[in-house]
Every structure is written in structure tokens, then in C-alpha cells.
Write a protein that holds these residues in place. Structure first.
Motif, short mmCIF file in Angstrom:
data_model
loop_
_atom_site.label_atom_id
_atom_site.label_comp_id
_atom_site.label_asym_id
_atom_site.label_seq_id
_atom_site.Cartn_x
_atom_site.Cartn_y
_atom_site.Cartn_z
N LYS A 107 0.79 -1.25 0.00
CA LYS A 107 0.00 0.00 0.00
C LYS A 107 0.81 1.29 0.00
CE LYS A 107 -0.48 0.17 4.99
NZ LYS A 107 -1.32 0.37 6.14
N VAL A 142 2.34 4.22 -1.70
CA VAL A 142 2.20 4.88 -3.00
C VAL A 142 3.56 5.10 -3.66
CG1 VAL A 142 1.45 7.02 -4.11
CG2 VAL A 142 0.03 5.97 -2.34
N ALA A 198 -10.33 5.83 -2.17
CA ALA A 198 -10.73 7.06 -2.85
C ALA A 198 -9.73 7.42 -3.95
CB ALA A 198 -10.81 8.20 -1.84
N TYR A 209 0.14 1.58 -7.31
CA TYR A 209 -0.73 1.19 -6.20
C TYR A 209 -2.19 1.54 -6.53
CZ TYR A 209 -3.48 2.29 -2.07
OH TYR A 209 -4.52 2.41 -1.19
N TYR A 240 -12.26 3.66 0.79
CA TYR A 240 -11.87 4.38 2.01
C TYR A 240 -11.29 5.73 1.65
CZ TYR A 240 -11.11 -0.54 3.42
OH TYR A 240 -11.20 -1.88 3.62
N PHE A 241 -11.56 6.71 2.49
CA PHE A 241 -10.86 7.98 2.38
C PHE A 241 -9.57 7.84 3.23
CE2 PHE A 241 -13.14 10.59 -0.61
CZ PHE A 241 -14.08 9.64 -1.00
N ASN A 242 -9.24 8.74 4.13
CA ASN A 242 -7.92 8.61 4.78
C ASN A 242 -8.03 8.04 6.19
OD1 ASN A 242 -7.48 10.43 2.51
ND2 ASN A 242 -5.47 10.79 3.40
N ASN A 251 5.13 7.45 5.55
CA ASN A 251 4.81 8.21 4.34
C ASN A 251 3.58 9.07 4.56
OD1 ASN A 251 6.73 6.92 2.53
ND2 ASN A 251 5.49 5.09 2.85
N LEU A 266 0.56 11.31 6.56
CA LEU A 266 0.64 12.48 7.42
C LEU A 266 0.55 12.17 8.91
CD1 LEU A 266 0.76 15.57 7.72
CD2 LEU A 266 -1.74 15.58 7.52
N TYR A 325 3.35 10.41 10.66
CA TYR A 325 4.52 11.31 10.69
C TYR A 325 4.36 12.35 11.81
CZ TYR A 325 8.72 13.35 8.68
OH TYR A 325 10.02 13.77 8.49
N HIS A 340 6.98 17.83 7.60
CA HIS A 340 7.17 18.52 6.32
C HIS A 340 5.80 18.68 5.69
CE1 HIS A 340 11.57 17.97 6.48
NE2 HIS A 340 11.21 16.94 7.23
N TYR A 351 -10.40 12.60 6.62
CA TYR A 351 -9.80 11.62 7.55
C TYR A 351 -10.92 10.89 8.29
CZ TYR A 351 -5.57 14.16 6.45
OH TYR A 351 -4.53 14.72 5.77
N VAL A 382 -4.01 19.95 6.17
CA VAL A 382 -2.80 19.47 6.83
C VAL A 382 -2.55 20.29 8.11
CG1 VAL A 382 -0.30 19.18 6.61
CG2 VAL A 382 -1.79 18.65 4.66
N ARG A 411 4.06 17.67 -3.00
CA ARG A 411 4.50 16.30 -3.30
C ARG A 411 3.87 15.88 -4.64
NH1 ARG A 411 2.98 11.71 1.10
NH2 ARG A 411 0.88 12.17 0.34
N ASP A 463 -0.05 14.50 -5.57
CA ASP A 463 -1.08 14.84 -4.59
C ASP A 463 -2.21 15.66 -5.22
OD1 ASP A 463 -0.11 13.58 -2.37
OD2 ASP A 463 0.81 15.35 -1.47
N ASN A 513 -9.92 16.25 -1.32
CA ASN A 513 -10.98 15.28 -1.59
C ASN A 513 -11.73 14.98 -0.30
OD1 ASN A 513 -9.52 13.27 -0.33
ND2 ASN A 513 -9.38 11.93 -2.08
O1 UPG Z 1 4.65 14.12 5.59
C1 UPG Z 1 3.59 14.48 5.04
C2 UPG Z 1 2.64 13.55 4.55
C3 UPG Z 1 1.50 14.03 3.93
N1 UPG Z 1 1.29 15.36 3.80
C4 UPG Z 1 0.04 15.85 3.20
O2 UPG Z 1 -1.02 15.31 3.97
C5 UPG Z 1 -2.14 15.00 3.15
C6 UPG Z 1 -2.47 13.52 3.34
O3 UPG Z 1 -1.39 12.73 2.86
P1 UPG Z 1 -1.27 11.16 3.20
O4 UPG Z 1 -1.48 10.92 4.64
O5 UPG Z 1 0.04 10.69 2.61
O6 UPG Z 1 -2.50 10.53 2.43
P2 UPG Z 1 -2.94 10.62 0.88
O7 UPG Z 1 -1.82 11.00 0.01
O8 UPG Z 1 -4.19 11.43 0.81
O9 UPG Z 1 -3.23 9.08 0.56
C7 UPG Z 1 -4.03 8.29 1.40
O10 UPG Z 1 -5.33 8.28 0.94
C8 UPG Z 1 -5.55 7.65 -0.31
C9 UPG Z 1 -7.04 7.69 -0.59
O11 UPG Z 1 -7.46 8.96 -0.90
C10 UPG Z 1 -5.07 6.23 -0.25
O12 UPG Z 1 -5.21 5.65 -1.52
C11 UPG Z 1 -3.64 6.16 0.18
O13 UPG Z 1 -3.30 4.81 0.38
C12 UPG Z 1 -3.46 6.88 1.48
O14 UPG Z 1 -2.08 6.91 1.77
C13 UPG Z 1 -1.74 15.37 1.73
O15 UPG Z 1 -2.23 16.66 1.48
C14 UPG Z 1 -0.22 15.39 1.78
O16 UPG Z 1 0.39 16.28 0.86
C15 UPG Z 1 2.21 16.28 4.28
O17 UPG Z 1 2.01 17.50 4.15
N2 UPG Z 1 3.35 15.81 4.87
#
Ligand code: UPG
Length: 351
Positions: A97, A99, A138, A162, A190-192, A211, A213, A216, A229, A246, A282, A305, A308, A312
Motif C-alpha cells: 500500500k 504509493v 478514494a 498502487y 476508504y478515504f484517509n 509516508n 501524514l 509522521y 514537512h 480523515y 494538513v 509532493r 497529490d 478530496n
Molecule cells: O509528511 C507528510 C505527509 C502528507 N502530507 C500531506 O497530507 C495529506 C495527506 O497525505 P497522506 O497521509 O500521505 O494521504 P494521501 O496522500 O491522501 O493518501 C491516502 O489516501 C488515499 C485515498 O485517498 C489512499 O489511496 C492512500 O493509500 C493513502 O495513503 C496530503 O495533502 C499530503 O500532501 C504532508 O504534508 N506531509
């Protein structure tokens, strides 16, 4: 119509049941009285979660749980498991999982995620089991044209392998039902998923530097990492940072239990969004986590990143109308529960 059976007489095979969402769902199913068989190769999970599950549900319900350390792509072992249990329904979580990793390891992602799904559904078919709930995402909506996302919103090309595996597995399961209408398929997008079990006994245990948010942020809060970050503050959102829907992992778990009850006695293919319907940025997450742990979380603004989307969030009215399911926890609950898990298990299950 597929057979309608009571939870106590229903055996549910949960692939990836030792993982983050899987383990929380297994707790919910055992508490509802189901018999549960987990198949997990522990490539991204710890066997220690099994004791935690037993502690939460108690001895009596835990007696209804069987665990196999096995790869879903191992046809011979999977066949033996189906021979040994009368599996009525399957919830399929198992899969890679990450990405970013999927971009550098496409062959491994396609072979593992698609290959194991094909093996699973073939073994199911041989054993006359045609009911499956699939862990979709999602991510299949890609960069949305409009929000909130309903199940009728178009699927868009994925931006990484992925995402394509989720996209393609949805299609494979839909095609199965076209070929044989006895198949009973529920695709849960699923969403987050964040949060942790309120007991503090189960939570997300990412290997290496997270990886996502919230893991981290949690590791920054306990001082393992220096600062979060923030990937971009120039998005078209109220505070410029990315917005996501979330959802507490325990709400996802009840979503699966609701889907199991709903699909009982049906056939066909149905898609449900599982989110809260609320978008959170965030920076809002960082501040909510700071409130939960009682200290400010340091952060630095970085470039966006790659891959992204801006925002959503889900329209979850279909899940409410049809399955009677709705998310109960808010962002503060999610952050409190994540913090409880992180602060009492700083090194996850292996600590
Ligand atoms: O260190 C970090 C990690 C993330 N983000 C931001 O936080 C938000 C959420 O990021 P993340 O937690 O990595 O989730 P997503 O990229 O939204 O992806 C998640 O949500 C998707 C469904 O929408 C799934 O497919 C993925 O498996 C799952 O990781 C985004 O705006 C990122 O840019 C940061 O600013 N810093």
C-alpha cells in the motif's frame, strides 16, 4: 440471492487481518459474534496484534478466531485453509500500500496485489464461496472535478501503480459478477484512515519513516522526528494546505461490519464511500494533534509532493441510506486515539 445466515454461523476469511484496518475490523467482527479466519503473511504486520485482539474482545470471542501466517498468493495453502473451514464471506485487505514505493516497484505491486486477488477469487470459486468485500480507495477518483465525491463520481486514471491495482481489482471483481451473477461484491472506497483503537492496544505501526501524514505527525510529537514537512501551502484551499477526509479506523471497522450485514442474502456489485464527509487541511491536523498531545508540533513548509490532489472528501449518504452506517468520531477523537497509541507504544508492536 445468496444464502442469508446469522453472524454466529458465518465464517469470515479476513486477508491482511493483522494489518492496521484489518485488525480493527477483526475486533468488530468478533464482537458481533462472527467466526473469523485471518490469513496474513506478516510482511507488514506483527503477530503480537493477535494477543491485543484477544485482550480487547475477551476469551470467549477470541476462541472464534483462527490465524494462518500465509501469503494469499500461495494457492496450495489457501486451498487447505478453504478445505479446513467453511468460509462464507471474504474481506480482502491484503496488499502492498505504499504509493511512492509502488512507483519504483511496479512489477512487485502488480504481481502481489493483482496476483493474490486472482488466486483468492479462483480458490473461492472452486469452494463455492462468492461473497467478497474489497478494500478499495478514494484514490480511484483521481483528481476530482467536483466535491463531495459520490459513488457515481467518475473513476479517473490512477497516478501510481498502487492506485491502478485498486482500480483494476474493482474491475476484476465487477467482471466476475458479470460472468456469474451469484457473486456478491462490495467495493468499499476508504478515504484517509487514521486514529487507533480507544484502548490504546492497537494502532498503525508503519515500518521505517512514515509516508502518511498522521503517523509522521505522531512520531514528531514523541520526538522521533524533528518536524513535519508540509507538502505545499499554495493549494486553492482555505489555508493553502491539502484537504482530505480523515476517518477513524474504528469507523472503518464498523463500516465493514455494516457491509457484511447488508450483503447477507444479496448478490450483485455495490460501491460505498467510507469517509466522514468533512475535509480537514494538513495544518488543521497538525493543530488538532498538538491539542491532543498538549504540545505544539513543529512543522516546515515544503514544495508540493508529486501526485497529490488539492482536496478530496466524500459524500457518505449512500452508506447511511442503504447500510445504516455513519462515521461517529471527529478529528479530535482521531488525534487523541492516535496519540494514546503512539505515546504508550512508541515502537509499535515490537516495542
Ligand atoms: O509528511 C507528510 C505527509 C502528507 N502530507 C500531506 O497530507 C495529506 C495527506 O497525505 P497522506 O497521509 O500521505 O494521504 P494521501 O496522500 O491522501 O493518501 C491516502 O489516501 C488515499 C485515498 O485517498 C489512499 O489511496 C492512500 O493509500 C493513502 O495513503 C496530503 O495533502 C499530503 O500532501 C504532508 O504534508 N506531509
Amino acid at each position: 440471492m445468496s444464502e442469508k445466515i446469522a453472524p454466529a454461523d458465518t465464517c469470515v476469511l479476513v486477508t491482511g487481518g493483522a494489518g492496521f484496518i484489518g485488525s480493527h475490523t477483526v475486533v468488530e467482527l468478533l464482537q458481533d459474534g462472527y467466526q473469523v479466519v485471518i490469513v496474513d503473511d506478516l510482511s507488514n504486520a506483527s503477530a503480537r496484534v493477535l494477543d491485543r485482539i484477544a485482550t480487547i474482545v475477551g476469551e470467549q470471542a477470541a476462541a472464534n478466531l483462527t490465524f494462518y501466517e500465509a501469503d494469499v498468493n500461495d494457492r496450495e495453502t489457501l486451498t487447505k485453509i478453504f478445505d479446513a473451514h467453511h468460509i462464507d464471506r471474504v474481506i480482502h485487505f491484503a496488499g502492498f500500500k505504499a504509493v511512492g514505493q509502488s512507483v519504483s516497484m511496479p512489477i512487485e505491486y502488480y504481481a502481489n496485489n493483482i496476483g493474490s486477488t486472482l488466486t483468492l477469487v479462483d480458490v473461492m470459486r472452486v469452494h463455492g464461496c462468492t461473497s467478497i468485500i474489497f478494500s478499495s480507495s478514494a484514490t480511484v477518483y483521481g483528481d476530482p472535478d467536483s466535491l463531495p465525491l459520490t459513488e457515481a463520481s467518475p473513476k479517473k486514471p490512477a497516478t501510481n501503480p498502487y492506485g491502478w491495482t485498486k482500480w483494476m481489482i474493482e474491475q476484476i471483481l465487477t467482471d466476475l459478477n458479470t460472468a456469474d451473477p451469484e457473486w456478491n461484491v462490495v467495493l468499499l472506497r476508504y478515504f484517509n484512515p487514521i486514529g487507533a483503537h480507544p484502548s490504546g492496544l492497537m494502532g498503525e505501526d508503519p515500518k521505517g519513516i512514515p509516508n502518511n501524514l498522521v503517523p509522521y505527525v505522531a512520531q514528531t510529537a514523541i520526538g522521533k522526528l524533528d518536524a513535519v514537512h508540509v507538502f505545499g501551502d499554495d493549494y486553492d484551499t482555505p489555508d493553502g494546505t491539502g484537504v482530505r477526509d480523515y476517518i477513524h479506523v474504528c469507523d472503518l471497522a464498523t463500516g465493514h461490519a455494516s457491509a457484511l450485514a447488508w450483503m447477507n442474502g444479496r448478490t450483485g456489485v455495490e460501491v460505498f464511500n467510507l469517509g466522514t464527509g468533512r475535509g480537514t487541511s494538513v495544518l488543521e491536523i497538525i493543530h488538532a494533534f498538538g491539542r491532543a498531545c498538549g504540545k505544539e508540533i513543529p512543522y516546515v513548509i515544503e514544495a508540493r509532493r508529486a501526485g497529490d490532489v488539492t482536496s478530496n472528501y466524500a459524500d457518505c449518504s449512500k452508506a447511511k441510506a442503504q447500510m445504516g452506517w455513519k462515521a461517529r468520531y471527529d478529528i479530535d477523537d482521531m488525534c487523541h486515539d492516535s496519540w494514546r497509541w503512539q505515546s504508550t507504544n512508541p515502537d509499535g508492536y515490537e516495542g
